[in-house]
Motif scaffolding. Structure first.
Motif, PDB file in Angstrom:
ATOM      1  N   HIS A  75       0.863  -1.181   0.000  1.00  0.00           N
ATOM      2  CA  HIS A  75       0.000   0.000   0.000  1.00  0.00           C
ATOM      3  C   HIS A  75       0.904   1.237   0.000  1.00  0.00           C
ATOM      4  N   PRO A  76       0.564   2.273  -0.769  1.00  0.00           N
ATOM      5  CA  PRO A  76       1.406   3.480  -0.843  1.00  0.00           C
ATOM      6  C   PRO A  76       1.691   4.119   0.516  1.00  0.00           C
ATOM      7  N   SER A  77       0.816   3.928   1.472  1.00  0.00           N
ATOM      8  CA  SER A  77       1.039   4.541   2.791  1.00  0.00           C
ATOM      9  C   SER A  77       2.241   3.941   3.511  1.00  0.00           C
ATOM     10  N   ILE A  78       2.655   2.730   3.137  1.00  0.00           N
ATOM     11  CA  ILE A  78       3.816   2.103   3.776  1.00  0.00           C
ATOM     12  C   ILE A  78       5.050   2.978   3.575  1.00  0.00           C
ATOM     13  N   GLU A  79       5.230   3.526   2.385  1.00  0.00           N
ATOM     14  CA  GLU A  79       6.386   4.386   2.121  1.00  0.00           C
ATOM     15  C   GLU A  79       6.359   5.634   2.999  1.00  0.00           C
ATOM     16  N   GLN A  80       5.178   6.078   3.394  1.00  0.00           N
ATOM     17  CA  GLN A  80       5.058   7.257   4.243  1.00  0.00           C
ATOM     18  C   GLN A  80       5.690   7.040   5.611  1.00  0.00           C
ATOM     19  N   LEU A  81       5.747   5.781   6.054  1.00  0.00           N
ATOM     20  CA  LEU A  81       6.344   5.492   7.353  1.00  0.00           C
ATOM     21  C   LEU A  81       7.841   5.777   7.377  1.00  0.00           C
ATOM     22  N   PHE A  82       8.443   5.892   6.207  1.00  0.00           N
ATOM     23  CA  PHE A  82       9.879   6.105   6.126  1.00  0.00           C
ATOM     24  C   PHE A  82      10.236   7.559   5.814  1.00  0.00           C
ATOM     25  N   VAL A  83       9.326   8.487   6.109  1.00  0.00           N
ATOM     26  CA  VAL A  83       9.572   9.902   5.856  1.00  0.00           C
ATOM     27  C   VAL A  83      10.647  10.451   6.786  1.00  0.00           C
ATOM     28  N   LEU A  84      10.801   9.822   7.951  1.00  0.00           N
ATOM     29  CA  LEU A  84      11.792  10.265   8.924  1.00  0.00           C
ATOM     30  C   LEU A  84      12.928   9.258   9.013  1.00  0.00           C
ATOM     31  N   ILE A  85      14.106   9.757   9.329  1.00  0.00           N
ATOM     32  CA  ILE A  85      15.247   8.895   9.616  1.00  0.00           C
ATOM     33  C   ILE A  85      15.331   8.821  11.133  1.00  0.00           C
ATOM     34  N   LEU A  86      15.287   7.595  11.653  1.00  0.00           N
ATOM     35  CA  LEU A  86      15.224   7.391  13.092  1.00  0.00           C
ATOM     36  C   LEU A  86      16.256   6.373  13.539  1.00  0.00           C
TER      37      LEU A  86
END
Length: 105
Positions: A75-86
């Motif tokens: 799902h495209p929203s999965i990529e959104q989880l990687f918007v931050l470097i943690l």
């Protein structure tokens, strides 16, 4: 980008930082590893520990290689989880852009 996901992530880590600072008087800490230098690193406290704060990735995340390897469409929203470097203490979110890139190859 879905701003709802991005806002939720920022809110989550802002609260995390606030709780850490209230309880410990510093930004969140992570064990220092010279082989895993990250833009998250804010301050080196000792030979063993650094303070960190999440930063926004400079480039968009592409998970095509993972989709191909797993033979699925994410799902495209999965990529959104990687918007931050943690830091590595957060499951599935990579500390270093280079480490993330190598893990999706």
């Amino acid at each position: 980008m879905n701003n709802t996901i991005k806002t939720a992530l920022y809110d989550l880590f802002t609260r995390h930082e606030q709780i850490w600072e209230t309880e410990k008087g510093t930004l969140p800490q992570q064990a220092f590893d010279a082989e895993w230098i990250s833009p998250c690193q804010v301050e080196r406290l000792s030979e063993e520990n650094i303070c960190w704060s999440p930063v926004e990735r400079e480039s968009a995340v592409n998970l095509n290689n993972i989709e191909e390897a797993l033979e699925v469409k994410l799902h495209p929203s999965i990529e959104q989880l990687f918007v931050l470097i943690l830091p590595m203490e957060f499951l599935l979110i990579r500390w270093s852009p280079d480490r993330f890139d190598s893990s999706v190859e």
